[in-house]
Design a protein around this motif. Sequence first.
Motif, mmCIF file in Angstrom:
data_model
loop_
_atom_site.group_PDB
_atom_site.id
_atom_site.type_symbol
_atom_site.label_atom_id
_atom_site.label_comp_id
_atom_site.label_asym_id
_atom_site.label_seq_id
_atom_site.Cartn_x
_atom_site.Cartn_y
_atom_site.Cartn_z
ATOM 1 N N LEU A 1 2.700 -7.262 4.705
ATOM 2 C CA LEU A 1 2.278 -5.958 4.212
ATOM 3 C C LEU A 1 3.437 -4.975 4.179
ATOM 4 O O LEU A 1 4.251 -4.934 5.106
ATOM 5 C CB LEU A 1 1.170 -5.388 5.106
ATOM 6 C CG LEU A 1 -0.106 -6.218 5.241
ATOM 7 C CD1 LEU A 1 -1.021 -5.611 6.297
ATOM 8 C CD2 LEU A 1 -0.823 -6.320 3.910
ATOM 9 N N PHE B 1 0.878 -1.175 0.000
ATOM 10 C CA PHE B 1 0.000 0.000 0.000
ATOM 11 C C PHE B 1 0.909 1.217 0.000
ATOM 12 O O PHE B 1 1.578 1.498 0.994
ATOM 13 C CB PHE B 1 -0.900 -0.001 1.236
ATOM 14 C CG PHE B 1 -1.858 1.177 1.295
ATOM 15 C CD1 PHE B 1 -3.174 1.030 0.907
ATOM 16 C CD2 PHE B 1 -1.429 2.421 1.740
ATOM 17 C CE1 PHE B 1 -4.054 2.114 0.973
ATOM 18 C CE2 PHE B 1 -2.297 3.500 1.799
ATOM 19 C CZ PHE B 1 -3.617 3.349 1.411
ATOM 20 N N ALA B 2 0.951 1.918 -1.109
ATOM 21 C CA ALA B 2 1.828 3.091 -1.214
ATOM 22 C C ALA B 2 1.019 4.243 -1.795
ATOM 23 O O ALA B 2 0.845 4.344 -3.011
ATOM 24 C CB ALA B 2 3.042 2.786 -2.082
ATOM 25 N N LEU C 1 -0.401 3.070 12.386
ATOM 26 C CA LEU C 1 0.122 1.931 11.636
ATOM 27 C C LEU C 1 1.458 1.472 12.229
ATOM 28 O O LEU C 1 1.700 0.272 12.396
ATOM 29 C CB LEU C 1 0.295 2.325 10.170
ATOM 30 C CG LEU C 1 0.679 1.227 9.192
ATOM 31 C CD1 LEU C 1 -0.438 0.200 9.082
ATOM 32 C CD2 LEU C 1 0.961 1.829 7.834
ATOM 33 N N PHE D 1 6.900 -0.243 7.375
ATOM 34 C CA PHE D 1 6.642 1.070 6.775
ATOM 35 C C PHE D 1 7.960 1.613 6.239
ATOM 36 O O PHE D 1 8.927 1.763 6.984
ATOM 37 C CB PHE D 1 6.055 2.042 7.807
ATOM 38 C CG PHE D 1 5.653 3.365 7.204
ATOM 39 C CD1 PHE D 1 4.367 3.569 6.750
ATOM 40 C CD2 PHE D 1 6.566 4.411 7.071
ATOM 41 C CE1 PHE D 1 3.975 4.778 6.191
ATOM 42 C CE2 PHE D 1 6.204 5.621 6.504
ATOM 43 C CZ PHE D 1 4.905 5.800 6.067
ATOM 44 N N PHE E 1 3.964 -0.851 3.646
ATOM 45 C CA PHE E 1 3.330 0.458 3.556
ATOM 46 C C PHE E 1 4.374 1.521 3.250
ATOM 47 O O PHE E 1 5.530 1.429 3.691
ATOM 48 C CB PHE E 1 2.627 0.828 4.873
ATOM 49 C CG PHE E 1 1.312 0.149 5.084
ATOM 50 C CD1 PHE E 1 0.126 0.760 4.722
ATOM 51 C CD2 PHE E 1 1.252 -1.117 5.656
ATOM 52 C CE1 PHE E 1 -1.099 0.132 4.907
ATOM 53 C CE2 PHE E 1 0.040 -1.755 5.856
ATOM 54 C CZ PHE E 1 -1.136 -1.128 5.479
ATOM 55 N N ALA F 1 -6.153 4.469 4.487
ATOM 56 C CA ALA F 1 -5.069 3.554 4.848
ATOM 57 C C ALA F 1 -5.348 2.838 6.162
ATOM 58 O O ALA F 1 -4.704 1.838 6.479
ATOM 59 C CB ALA F 1 -3.758 4.336 4.951
ATOM 60 N N PHE G 1 -0.930 9.703 2.515
ATOM 61 C CA PHE G 1 -1.711 9.412 3.715
ATOM 62 C C PHE G 1 -2.671 10.569 3.994
ATOM 63 O O PHE G 1 -2.381 11.498 4.744
ATOM 64 C CB PHE G 1 -0.792 9.123 4.905
ATOM 65 C CG PHE G 1 -0.380 7.685 4.984
ATOM 66 C CD1 PHE G 1 -0.991 6.811 5.863
ATOM 67 C CD2 PHE G 1 0.592 7.184 4.128
ATOM 68 C CE1 PHE G 1 -0.631 5.466 5.909
ATOM 69 C CE2 PHE G 1 0.965 5.855 4.162
ATOM 70 C CZ PHE G 1 0.356 4.986 5.054
ATOM 71 N N TYR H 1 8.849 7.866 0.833
ATOM 72 C CA TYR H 1 8.389 7.239 -0.407
ATOM 73 C C TYR H 1 8.787 8.073 -1.623
ATOM 74 O O TYR H 1 8.558 9.277 -1.675
ATOM 75 C CB TYR H 1 6.875 7.089 -0.352
ATOM 76 C CG TYR H 1 6.256 6.367 -1.525
ATOM 77 C CD1 TYR H 1 6.752 5.146 -1.958
ATOM 78 C CD2 TYR H 1 5.149 6.904 -2.175
ATOM 79 C CE1 TYR H 1 6.165 4.475 -3.025
ATOM 80 C CE2 TYR H 1 4.547 6.242 -3.234
ATOM 81 C CZ TYR H 1 5.061 5.034 -3.653
ATOM 82 O OH TYR H 1 4.480 4.371 -4.707
#
Length: 595
Positions: free
Chosen positions: A535, A502-503, A555, A570, A537, A512, A506, A574
């Motif tokens: 997962l 999941f990118a 998260l 996480f 993230f 999310a 936020f 990104y």
Amino acid sequence: MSYLQSFQVFPNIPKQLSFLEELARNFWWSWRLDAVELFRRVDAKLWQESGRNPIAFSTLISQERLEQLAHDDSFLAHQQRVKELFEKEVKAPVDRSVSVFEKENAIAYFSMEFGIHESLPLFAGGLGILAGDHLKGASDLAVPLAGVGILYQNGYFHQYLNQEGWQQEEYIQTNLYHIPVVRAKDPSGNEVQISVPGPDGEIHAMVWKIMVGRIPLYLLDTNIMGNPQNIRDISSNLYSGGLKIRLAQEVLLGIGGIRALKSMGINPAVCHMNEGHCSFSVLERIAQTMLTHNVDLKAAIAIITRSTVFTTHTPVAAGHDEFPVELVRPYLEPFQERLETSVEEILSWGQPNGSGPNGPFSMTVLGLRMAQYCNGVSELHGKVARKMWAHLWPGRPVDEVPISHVTNGVHIPSWISIENSLLFDRYLGPDWYKPTRDTEVTKGIRNIYNVELWRAHELARARLVRNCRNFMIKQYEKRNAPKSMMSEVGNVLDQNVLTIAFARRFAEYKRANLLLKDPDRLEAILNSKKYPVQLIFAGKAHPQNDAGKNLIKNLIQFARRPSVRNKIIFIEDYNIDIARSMYTFIHKIEVGGQA
């Protein structure tokens, strides 16, 4: 008084390797895997340390290594292969006699951000990635397009998390010596500089050019000596938090961008506005059309709207820029004489029906009203956008609101995994990624063995896991984590387990937090003995969006549970490199318009 001056030292490139310098100055290399491999082959470790930036990379290579390569027949053969493809796809003239486009630079593509490669920090999210992919796709298809944007001194923020998992922001100044920019020139060979009137005086901006394959990307920069500091700061950060600077950026992009194109002798037949940030461009185009063609305001608006495309991205009201009229008015007053109308009339073009003369000025409203061709970015988004903006066309049924849709795709060569690319090259030929109705390509797809597709997928997933471990090690090194923890994060994830990534940005509406609605059930899914899941993230929250930051924090707190800490991670900060690692397989192949 003494002064310090810095110098950038580059090695002496042997004549046999001179093409490497040319290649480094055009971002075409970033989506050609064989070109990337050419750089990596010089020194794989230094290539990674340089951030996969060929100009920064060149400053790290020893002269001895360059001399070795100059006499390495295998490397020189590889270089020649890349050079021949570069000359074919970038330098070879385009036959316009068989094209619908009659002249160069027929389309101007305006965007607040462009995501081309991680070494060029001019992007924040999906809007910029789409813009970058459009430039690359236009280059591959030889579409005569020119990008217009802003050269940000610090780009978008870099993200890191504190011990509690709360997002922190850091802005790092871009080293212009490490990106392939040159000053844009007018037809007489003079460097281009434009100005736009502003409430605090003239906004002067120089214009830079970056080549993305065949496509020029022109970038405006206010960080020049003639400007006071407050105006120099206009091009400081992407999506600055203050309304005043944000408005100045959008004036610079729209009005300044059109003026820059005119200074370079570029008169686009079509302008594409990627979201409302660019909407001021229509005002300058209208004024220039009235002057050039000696027509009145009504005729000029008719001409401009018929040659303007507007793409809206955001399905929530908060994502559309609005400014108080008292901030906008000083920028529009100079247009009264040029457009032969009042500033109140111009302001009304960006105000929703019934809002009154003091209603907020909406960039999206201006863009929608001044573009005949408007679209959302998916079929569903087109439907949402028609309902969202139906009030601009009172009396029309929602289904007849003139906002259509396109379905966003990606520039496949930029994102496909190495494994799949090699597989498709072997079965489909080197041009497999181009749109085609060739039935031979269809047959080629059917000839790929399932076991080979699955093996390519497994290899890509193993590489993703390896990259994620490296990302995590770097994150914890910055925090001076103890050796025991460094060893643990170096073994996160399992390359044989179903991996879900999941990118996204936020923001609350991207949801999310849905997986955390029932944390105990999620923990059980991750720890399933028969069907385990892991997962990954990644993503940033806007610096002023505490609700988005809280999503990340929650998260992180869940991921610290002892039973799942190696199964949910996480990745900080990104960017395109991380996204490229996550995008490990192609979801569909387009053949003759069919998925």
